[in-house]
Design a protein around this motif. Structure first.
Motif, PDB file in Angstrom:
ATOM      1  N   ALA A 226     -11.453  43.435  19.728  1.00 39.33           N
ATOM      2  CA  ALA A 226     -11.333  43.898  21.113  1.00 39.33           C
ATOM      3  C   ALA A 226     -12.565  43.536  21.920  1.00 39.33           C
ATOM      4  CB  ALA A 226     -11.094  45.405  21.138  1.00 39.33           C
TER       5      ALA A 226
ATOM      6  N   SER B 146     -10.850  54.879  17.051  1.00 40.22           N
ATOM      7  CA  SER B 146      -9.429  54.585  17.195  1.00 40.22           C
ATOM      8  C   SER B 146      -9.015  53.218  16.646  1.00 40.22           C
ATOM      9  CB  SER B 146      -9.032  54.653  18.679  1.00 40.22           C
ATOM     10  OG  SER B 146      -9.821  53.747  19.447  1.00 40.22           O
ATOM     11  N   ARG B 147      -9.979  52.266  16.531  1.00 40.09           N
ATOM     12  CA  ARG B 147      -9.596  50.906  16.144  1.00 40.09           C
ATOM     13  C   ARG B 147     -10.091  50.491  14.769  1.00 40.09           C
ATOM     14  NH1 ARG B 147     -11.058  49.944  21.664  1.00 40.09           N
ATOM     15  NH2 ARG B 147      -9.253  49.350  22.921  1.00 40.09           N
TER      16      ARG B 147
ATOM     17  N   GLY C 299     -10.735  45.914  14.273  1.00 37.30           N
ATOM     18  CA  GLY C 299     -10.076  46.050  15.567  1.00 37.30           C
ATOM     19  C   GLY C 299     -11.061  46.135  16.706  1.00 37.30           C
TER      20      GLY C 299
END
Length: 217
Positions: free
Chosen positions: A128, A119-120, A124
């Motif tokens: 995170a 998802s990232r 990302g």
């Protein structure tokens, strides 16, 4: 049709054939449903849906790790804080959970890496991880490490002594990147430091495994 096959084979007992087919269905049915469930897990992983049994397993492990550390107070042997009376039963529980608790947490962290990259993306995910692991690690070292140091080495416990220890703790502890020496100020937050380091070091491998080339393995 089933009866005709039975007659050709010389088995003139359609009820027997139907019973055999019924029994086979009872075995194959659950296996088929299990296969569909397994496929749904992978489909969900690609469809960006949450897999709730992994979330439930995470919660169970966190509770188990908390109980593990609580039982160490009453288990045979030495720990940060020990009760005067010890329990062999609680010691057995601690020995059992020690074998799989932390290992399972790292396995679940690996699953989180797989789904996080979904998802990232690489940047990302790295950002995170630094935010969600690095920041709590630094805050925990600043707030919790002096507290644990004072509880471990001082009796009786006094509020004034605790506050003074927050001032003197960092002047007496050598700051080092050595994993063995870092325990002197990281204490039980070592899990966060190890998880952060492993996540960033293995990130290129995990990203490659999610690529088309990696999926062909």
């Amino acid at each position: 049709m089933a009866g005709a096959h039975a007659e050709v084979l010389g088995l003139r007992c359609p009820p027997c054939y139907e019973d055999l087919r019924h029994r086979a269905g009872r075995v194959i049915g659950p296996l088929s449903r299990a296969g569909r469930s397994a496929r749904l897990v992978f489909v969900a992983a690609d469809a960006r849906e949450r897999i709730y049994w992994i979330d439930a397993l995470k919660a169970l492990v966190v509770v188990g790790i908390g109980l593990f550390h609580a039982t160490l107070v009453f288990s045979p042997g030495s720990w940060v804080v020990n009760n005067a009376e010890r329990s062999v039963v609680l010691g057995g529980f601690a020995a059992f959970t020690f074998q799989w608790g932390i290992a399972l947490m790292f396995v679940l962290a690996g699953a989180a890496t797989w789904f996080g990259l979904r998802s990232r993306g690489v940047r990302g995910f790295a950002s995170a991880r630094i935010l969600r692991l690095g920041l709590p690690l630094l805050l925990g070292i600043a707030i919790l490490s002096p507290l644990q140091n004072y509880v471990e080495y001082n009796r009786p416990l006094e509020l004034g002594g605790l506050l003074r220890n927050y001032v003197t703790f960092w002047g007496s502890v050598p700051i080092t990147w050595s994993p063995a020496s870092a325990y002197g100020y990281v204490y039980h937050l070592w899990f966060l430091s190890h998880l952060l380091a492993i996540s960033l070091v293995t990130l290129p491998i995990a990203a490659w495994l999610r690529s088309a080339a990696g999926r062909r393995l």
